[in-house]
Design a protein around this motif. Structure first.
Motif, PDB file in Angstrom:
ATOM      1  N   PRO A 211      77.890  74.864  87.011  1.00 44.09           N
ATOM      2  CA  PRO A 211      76.681  74.103  87.202  1.00 44.09           C
ATOM      3  C   PRO A 211      76.549  72.882  86.688  1.00 44.09           C
ATOM      4  O   PRO A 211      77.083  72.761  85.509  1.00 44.09           O
ATOM      5  CB  PRO A 211      75.603  75.116  86.809  1.00 44.09           C
ATOM      6  N   GLY A 212      75.812  71.876  87.142  1.00 48.69           N
ATOM      7  CA  GLY A 212      75.713  70.539  86.675  1.00 48.69           C
ATOM      8  C   GLY A 212      76.593  69.491  87.233  1.00 48.69           C
ATOM      9  O   GLY A 212      76.847  69.592  88.563  1.00 48.69           O
ATOM     10  N   THR A 213      76.907  68.470  86.589  1.00 51.14           N
ATOM     11  CA  THR A 213      77.755  67.424  86.980  1.00 51.14           C
ATOM     12  C   THR A 213      79.003  68.113  87.458  1.00 51.14           C
ATOM     13  O   THR A 213      79.707  68.658  86.696  1.00 51.14           O
ATOM     14  CB  THR A 213      77.779  66.417  85.858  1.00 51.14           C
TER      15      THR A 213
ATOM     16  N   GLY B  67      76.639  69.409  92.141  1.00 49.18           N
ATOM     17  CA  GLY B  67      76.981  67.762  92.430  1.00 49.18           C
ATOM     18  C   GLY B  67      78.007  67.692  93.399  1.00 49.18           C
ATOM     19  O   GLY B  67      78.438  66.598  93.305  1.00 49.18           O
TER      20      GLY B  67
ATOM     21  N   ARG C 254      72.763  70.229  94.621  1.00 45.71           N
ATOM     22  CA  ARG C 254      71.897  70.240  93.479  1.00 45.71           C
ATOM     23  C   ARG C 254      72.512  71.173  92.403  1.00 45.71           C
ATOM     24  O   ARG C 254      72.498  70.836  91.201  1.00 45.71           O
ATOM     25  CB  ARG C 254      70.483  70.832  94.067  1.00 45.71           C
ATOM     26  N   ARG C 255      73.137  72.205  92.645  1.00 44.44           N
ATOM     27  CA  ARG C 255      73.648  73.011  91.432  1.00 44.44           C
ATOM     28  C   ARG C 255      75.065  72.651  90.991  1.00 44.44           C
ATOM     29  O   ARG C 255      75.075  72.656  89.797  1.00 44.44           O
ATOM     30  CB  ARG C 255      73.960  74.499  92.160  1.00 44.44           C
TER      31      ARG C 255
END
Length: 152
Positions: free
Chosen positions: A126-128, A20, A17-18
């Protein structure tokens, strides 16, 4: 980061989640498999720290450290079109204790914030998931090695 996790499943979910990351669990351990999505380069931490500093700031690599900080594993993009690293380059890297991880190998992921376990030496953004190209990290290794080469 891991303080709210109480099981390997929760850790795997957090990493997916955090960041990817394509996390799998094997024997209760969160990991990734190198191949078409992620590649990896393993090196000693003294070299890894300098390589992180030599990378373009926009290409920062996630780096996993093993318990005791004996090795750092840089997560990178896999080779384009399956292009292997040249044998001469592999030999030069091996002379500096750098290993190009072949496809199909497991890379253990952090499970703790403590240096007593698998942890981030450089946490991904964080993210993609954004990984630096393997070639960019190898070029940074070459620059660092060249800085320490004896001059005649």
């Amino acid at each position: 980061m891991f303080e709210s996790c109480h099981s390997p499943h929760e850790i795997a979910h957090l990493l997916r989640r955090r960041f990817g990351l394509p996390v799998q669990l094997l024997a209760g351990r969160p990991m990734i498999t190198t191949g078409s999505v992620i590649g990896a380069l393993v090196m000693p931490p003294y070299l890894g720290g300098e390589v992180l500093g030599a990378l373009d700031p926009e290409l920062q690599a996630p780096v996993v450290a093993d318990p005791g900080n004996r090795t750092w594993t840089f997560l990178v993009t896999p080779p384009s079109l399956g292009k292997p690293v040249d044998t001469a380059v592999r030999s030069q890297l091996a002379a500096h204790q750098v290993t190009v991880v072949p496809g199909g190998r497991f890379v253990l992921l952090p499970t703790t914030d403590s240096t007593l376990g698998w942890h981030w030496a450089a946490e991904p953004a964080p993210g993609t998931l954004r990984l630096p190209p393997r070639t960019a990290v190898i070029e940074a290794i070459h620059r660092v090695i060249a800085l320490h080469a004896p001059t005649s």
